[in-house]
Design a protein around this motif. Structure first.
Motif, short mmCIF file in Angstrom:
data_model
loop_
_atom_site.label_atom_id
_atom_site.label_comp_id
_atom_site.label_asym_id
_atom_site.label_seq_id
_atom_site.Cartn_x
_atom_site.Cartn_y
_atom_site.Cartn_z
N ILE A 1 0.83 -1.20 0.00
CA ILE A 1 0.00 0.00 0.00
C ILE A 1 0.87 1.26 0.00
O ILE A 1 0.36 2.36 0.18
N GLY A 2 2.17 1.08 -0.20
CA GLY A 2 3.03 2.23 -0.40
C GLY A 2 3.74 2.79 0.82
O GLY A 2 4.40 3.83 0.72
N SER A 3 3.64 2.13 1.95
CA SER A 3 4.37 2.59 3.12
C SER A 3 5.86 2.28 2.94
O SER A 3 6.21 1.17 2.57
N THR A 4 6.69 3.27 3.23
CA THR A 4 8.12 3.12 2.97
C THR A 4 8.95 3.24 4.24
O THR A 4 8.56 3.90 5.21
N ASN A 5 10.12 2.61 4.20
CA ASN A 5 11.12 2.74 5.25
C ASN A 5 12.49 2.80 4.59
O ASN A 5 12.72 2.15 3.57
N TYR A 6 13.36 3.60 5.19
CA TYR A 6 14.69 3.79 4.63
C TYR A 6 15.76 3.63 5.71
O TYR A 6 15.55 3.98 6.87
N ALA A 7 16.92 3.14 5.28
CA ALA A 7 18.07 3.17 6.16
C ALA A 7 18.47 4.62 6.39
O ALA A 7 18.32 5.46 5.50
N ASP A 8 18.96 4.92 7.56
CA ASP A 8 19.34 6.30 7.89
C ASP A 8 20.37 6.83 6.89
O ASP A 8 20.37 8.01 6.54
N SER A 9 21.23 5.96 6.41
CA SER A 9 22.32 6.39 5.53
C SER A 9 21.84 6.86 4.16
O SER A 9 22.61 7.52 3.44
N VAL A 10 20.61 6.54 3.79
CA VAL A 10 20.13 6.92 2.46
C VAL A 10 18.93 7.86 2.50
O VAL A 10 18.47 8.32 1.45
N LYS A 11 18.43 8.16 3.68
CA LYS A 11 17.28 9.04 3.80
C LYS A 11 17.57 10.39 3.16
O LYS A 11 18.64 10.97 3.37
N GLY A 12 16.62 10.87 2.38
CA GLY A 12 16.78 12.15 1.70
C GLY A 12 17.51 12.06 0.38
O GLY A 12 17.55 13.04 -0.38
N ARG A 13 18.12 10.91 0.10
CA ARG A 13 18.86 10.75 -1.17
C ARG A 13 18.22 9.68 -2.06
O ARG A 13 18.24 9.82 -3.29
N PHE A 14 17.69 8.64 -1.46
CA PHE A 14 17.10 7.53 -2.22
C PHE A 14 15.59 7.56 -2.08
O PHE A 14 15.05 7.93 -1.02
#
Length: 115
Positions: free
Chosen positions: A54-67
């Motif tokens: 349903i489109g909920s996302t999670n990111y590693a801290d190292s890539v947040k804001g870039r990926f």
């Protein structure tokens, strides 16, 4: 049988961008979470980003804001848009999908960022 087919890796200069794609091919029932992991030489595989059906996302801290991870459910495809790439992003990137009760993995695609 379902397989994941990745594309889009390559060599890019630091600060550049790449887009990875991963398509699930075969007889598909239900794909729940999809995502991307990566493994650099001498390191353990780590999660980069995940996205639910349903489109909920999670990111590693190292890539947040870039990926940015996204998916097209009609095409059973997940994407990873990578901007402002750094040398430390160099790794083999693996696509992941949870299909029914089975975890599927792609063959891996190399991303190399030159500094």
């Amino acid at each position: 049988q379902v397989q994941l087919v990745e594309s889009g890796g390559g060599l890019v200069q630091a600060g550049g961008s790449l887009r990875l794609s991963c398509a699930a091919l075969g007889t598909i029932f239900t794909i729940n979470d999809m995502g991307w992991y990566r493994q650099a030489p001498g390191k353990q595989r780590e999660v980069v980003a995940t996205i639910s059906n349903i489109g909920s996302t999670n990111y590693a801290d190292s890539v947040k804001g870039r990926f940015t991870i996204s998916r097209d459910n009609a095409k059973n495809t997940v994407y990873l848009h990578m901007n402002s790439l750094k040398h430390e992003d160099t790794a083999v990137y693996y696509c992941y999908a949870h299909h029914g009760t089975i975890d599927l993995w792609g063959q891996g695609t190399q991303v190399t960022v030159s500094s």
